[in-house]
Design a protein around this motif. Sequence first.
Motif, short mmCIF file in Angstrom:
data_model
loop_
_atom_site.label_atom_id
_atom_site.label_comp_id
_atom_site.label_asym_id
_atom_site.label_seq_id
_atom_site.Cartn_x
_atom_site.Cartn_y
_atom_site.Cartn_z
N ALA A 140 -4.97 -21.98 -41.10
CA ALA A 140 -6.32 -22.49 -41.34
C ALA A 140 -6.57 -22.60 -42.84
O ALA A 140 -6.30 -21.65 -43.58
CB ALA A 140 -7.36 -21.58 -40.69
N VAL A 141 -7.06 -23.74 -43.27
CA VAL A 141 -7.39 -23.96 -44.68
C VAL A 141 -8.90 -24.24 -44.75
O VAL A 141 -9.41 -25.14 -44.08
CB VAL A 141 -6.62 -25.16 -45.26
CG1 VAL A 141 -6.92 -25.29 -46.76
CG2 VAL A 141 -5.13 -24.99 -45.03
N GLY A 142 -9.60 -23.44 -45.57
CA GLY A 142 -11.06 -23.55 -45.60
C GLY A 142 -11.60 -23.91 -46.96
O GLY A 142 -11.11 -23.45 -47.99
N CYS A 143 -12.63 -24.75 -46.96
CA CYS A 143 -13.44 -24.99 -48.16
C CYS A 143 -14.88 -24.68 -47.77
O CYS A 143 -15.13 -24.08 -46.72
CB CYS A 143 -13.26 -26.41 -48.69
SG CYS A 143 -13.72 -27.73 -47.55
N THR A 144 -15.83 -25.09 -48.55
CA THR A 144 -17.22 -24.70 -48.27
C THR A 144 -17.74 -25.33 -46.98
O THR A 144 -18.20 -24.64 -46.07
CB THR A 144 -18.13 -25.08 -49.45
OG1 THR A 144 -17.62 -24.50 -50.64
CG2 THR A 144 -19.55 -24.58 -49.19
N GLY A 145 -17.65 -26.67 -46.91
CA GLY A 145 -18.21 -27.37 -45.76
C GLY A 145 -17.21 -27.87 -44.76
O GLY A 145 -17.58 -28.34 -43.68
#
Length: 278
Positions: free
Chosen positions: A243-248
């Motif tokens: 899983a790769v996450g940013c803010t939105g």
Amino acid sequence: MQLIIISGLSGSGKSVALKVLEDGGFYCIDNLPTPFLPQIAGYLQEDGHDKIAISIDVRGGPSLDAIPQQLDSLKAQGVDVRLLFLEAKTETLVKRFSETRRRHPLAISSLTVTEAIGLEREMLAGIGDLGHRIDSSDLNANTLRNWVKTVVEMDQSRLTLIVESFGFKHGIPLDADLVFDVRSLPNPHYVPDLKPLTGRDEPVIDFLQAQPEVREMYQDIEHFVARWLPSFVKDNRSYLTIAVGCTGGQHRSVYFAEQLGKRFSEEQQVIVRHRELS
């Protein structure tokens, strides 16, 4: 014979998953008591059924502990067995039970719904890692159907690498094995022309690829996954979710998921999915 076992938390979408498989030509059984799994599988195979889906959940009680051994036994007999485990955040499940006015199967007089969900998690703790996990917290029914179809169609004899983008403001996916945070990178959200686009659009891709930090971060993540992926393959894992996450969950994480998916599809079967875009 292909046998799909569906399990997971009450309210997480097991009925939706079972219906998807039924529509796909599977002979489906809901809420089978665990002790009957080997007998039912054998009977249906003798009766000529080659695609079977069985839902087993917490209503099976203490007999749930036998599932790992039963799956190993069926695999030893040459049955293509895979387990699909559905889960969701506690607050999401509480909301779903409230909206549908259904009673949680463990919510006896002395337990609240939240306590019942906690107890259910404990009872199912030994099952979740036996197969592919799907966090349905932020998914609509149609997206969940598509994810189930995609997973079932994968070759079980090979590891399936799932690369998923998400937004941290909506929480980390419960089904993630490895999580990478790219929030420190330049954000296309603050460029007016790029704000309504996603990490799959060329202008956003061009913007991110022009940033030295983005290139360095991608190389580091790519090298890490490439270094350790053979270990997961050697461990006989059927699924690995990155899983790769940013803010939105709209720009940077989507870009990284797409790029990693392209890179590793050269050597593994890969599913790329975007939680927030769905």
